[in-house]
Design a protein around this motif. Structure first.
Motif, short mmCIF file in Angstrom:
data_model
loop_
_atom_site.label_atom_id
_atom_site.label_comp_id
_atom_site.label_asym_id
_atom_site.label_seq_id
_atom_site.Cartn_x
_atom_site.Cartn_y
_atom_site.Cartn_z
N ARG A 1 -122.40 20.99 -32.15
CA ARG A 1 -122.70 22.22 -32.89
C ARG A 1 -122.48 23.42 -31.98
O ARG A 1 -122.97 23.43 -30.86
N ASN B 1 -120.43 24.34 -38.48
CA ASN B 1 -120.34 24.81 -37.09
C ASN B 1 -120.26 23.61 -36.13
O ASN B 1 -120.67 23.70 -34.99
N LYS C 1 -122.20 27.95 -31.79
CA LYS C 1 -122.70 29.15 -32.48
C LYS C 1 -121.68 29.60 -33.53
O LYS C 1 -120.49 29.65 -33.24
N ARG C 2 -122.17 29.91 -34.69
CA ARG C 2 -121.30 30.28 -35.81
C ARG C 2 -120.30 31.41 -35.45
O ARG C 2 -119.15 31.38 -35.86
N GLN C 3 -120.77 32.36 -34.63
CA GLN C 3 -119.89 33.50 -34.28
C GLN C 3 -118.67 33.03 -33.49
O GLN C 3 -117.71 33.79 -33.35
N THR C 4 -118.70 31.80 -32.92
CA THR C 4 -117.58 31.39 -32.06
C THR C 4 -116.62 30.41 -32.75
O THR C 4 -115.74 29.86 -32.10
#
Ligand code: G1P
Length: 272
Positions: A159, A198, A161-164
């Motif tokens: 998993r 993610n 981070k969504r921003q990446t």
């Protein structure tokens, strides 16, 4: 049984410039040993017997690292230094298991894998991307275990981070268990909007030899390169089973300068 591992090493290493203008990033030391040796040791410990290293004519230093006998013999004769003798022994052990394949044009990971076709002897083999170190728990071992249970292809995943999401290959999945899931689809470097989860691909794959046929059918994709992710996607669409192994170890990104420095610090701290 998974006995062969391929390691693509022909990349230009632009994220590590200017250092990589004169040296292979895979030989950059972490706690006194080349980054690449951590990957080789992970494989050895997981029962791999043969390495296929994909290099280019600009990365001959990697070959030289393993085949510098005249130099070592001269030094050892003169100095009789115990440490050097031990290191040379280790290098000789590795190199008995290594074959080199050349990819002189950086045409992507898919193209690098295809260059190994004539050496692959069984239905499944490992591929490891040297930018991705996984420490504390042997990820290749976990993946081989999961392959034995599922009989399918395996991709290491974690998993993020969504921003990446746009930095990774991202997986969509079904039948999720605690430590693994079946992969439904894979999308390379999606936007946040398009990312189906993610769970990111981390550079460890157990691939079926059917991948070679799929790679041959591909046209160059993003950046004019042949992407392994596209071949994997087509295999999944054609009913080949792929599973994501949610690995337990700690992931270290060695592909950027800040990641490399952090990896050095973490591994050094672990040794103390
Ligand atoms: C490659 C893969 C990507 C994966 C990543 C892991 O990308 O194409 O799917 O998530 O390795 O490090 P690259 O790092 O070559 O851009």
């Amino acid at each position: 049984m998974i006995k062969q591992a391929i390691i693509p090493l022909a990349g230009l290493g632009t994220r590590m410039l200017p250092l990589t203008s004169v040296m292979a990033k895979e030989l950059m030391p972490i706690n006194g040993r080349p980054n690449l040796e951590y990957i080789l040791d992970e494989c050895l410990d997981a029962g791999v017997k043969e390495f296929i290293l994909i290099i280019s004519k600009n990365k001959l230093s990697i070959k030289k690292y393993f085949f510098n006998d005249a130099f070592y013999k001269k030094i050892i004769k003169k100095k009789k230094d115990k440490r050097i003798i031990e290191e040379y022994k280790k290098i000789k052990k590795y190199r008995k298991m290594i074959k080199f394949v050349y990819q002189n044009k950086p045409r992507g990971t898919g193209d690098a894998v295809l260059k190994c076709q004539r050496f692959i002897k069984s239905k499944f083999f490992l591929m490891l991307l040297p930018d991705d170190l996984i420490i504390k728990k042997n990820c290749s071992k976990e993946m081989i275990r999961l392959h034995k249970i599922t009989k399918g292809s395996i991709i290491a995943t974690k998993r993020i981070k969504r921003q990446t999401v746009s930095r990774w290959g991202i997986l969509s999945f079904k039948n999720k268990k605690k430590t693994y899931f079946q992969i439904k689809d894979v999308i390379e470097k999606p936007s946040i909007k398009k990312a189906p989860s993610n769970f990111a691909i981390i550079g460890r794959y157990i691939l079926t030899s059917k991948i070679f046929g799929e790679i041959k059918k591909l046209k160059p994709g993003h950046g004019g390169e042949i992407h392994i992710t596209d071949a994997i996607k087509n295999l999944i669409y054609n009913d080949n089973k792929f599973y994501g192994n949610i690995f337990k170890g700690k992931y270290l990104d060695c592909g950027t300068l800040s990641g490399y420095m952090d990896s050095c610090a973490q591994i050094y701290k672990g040794k103390k």
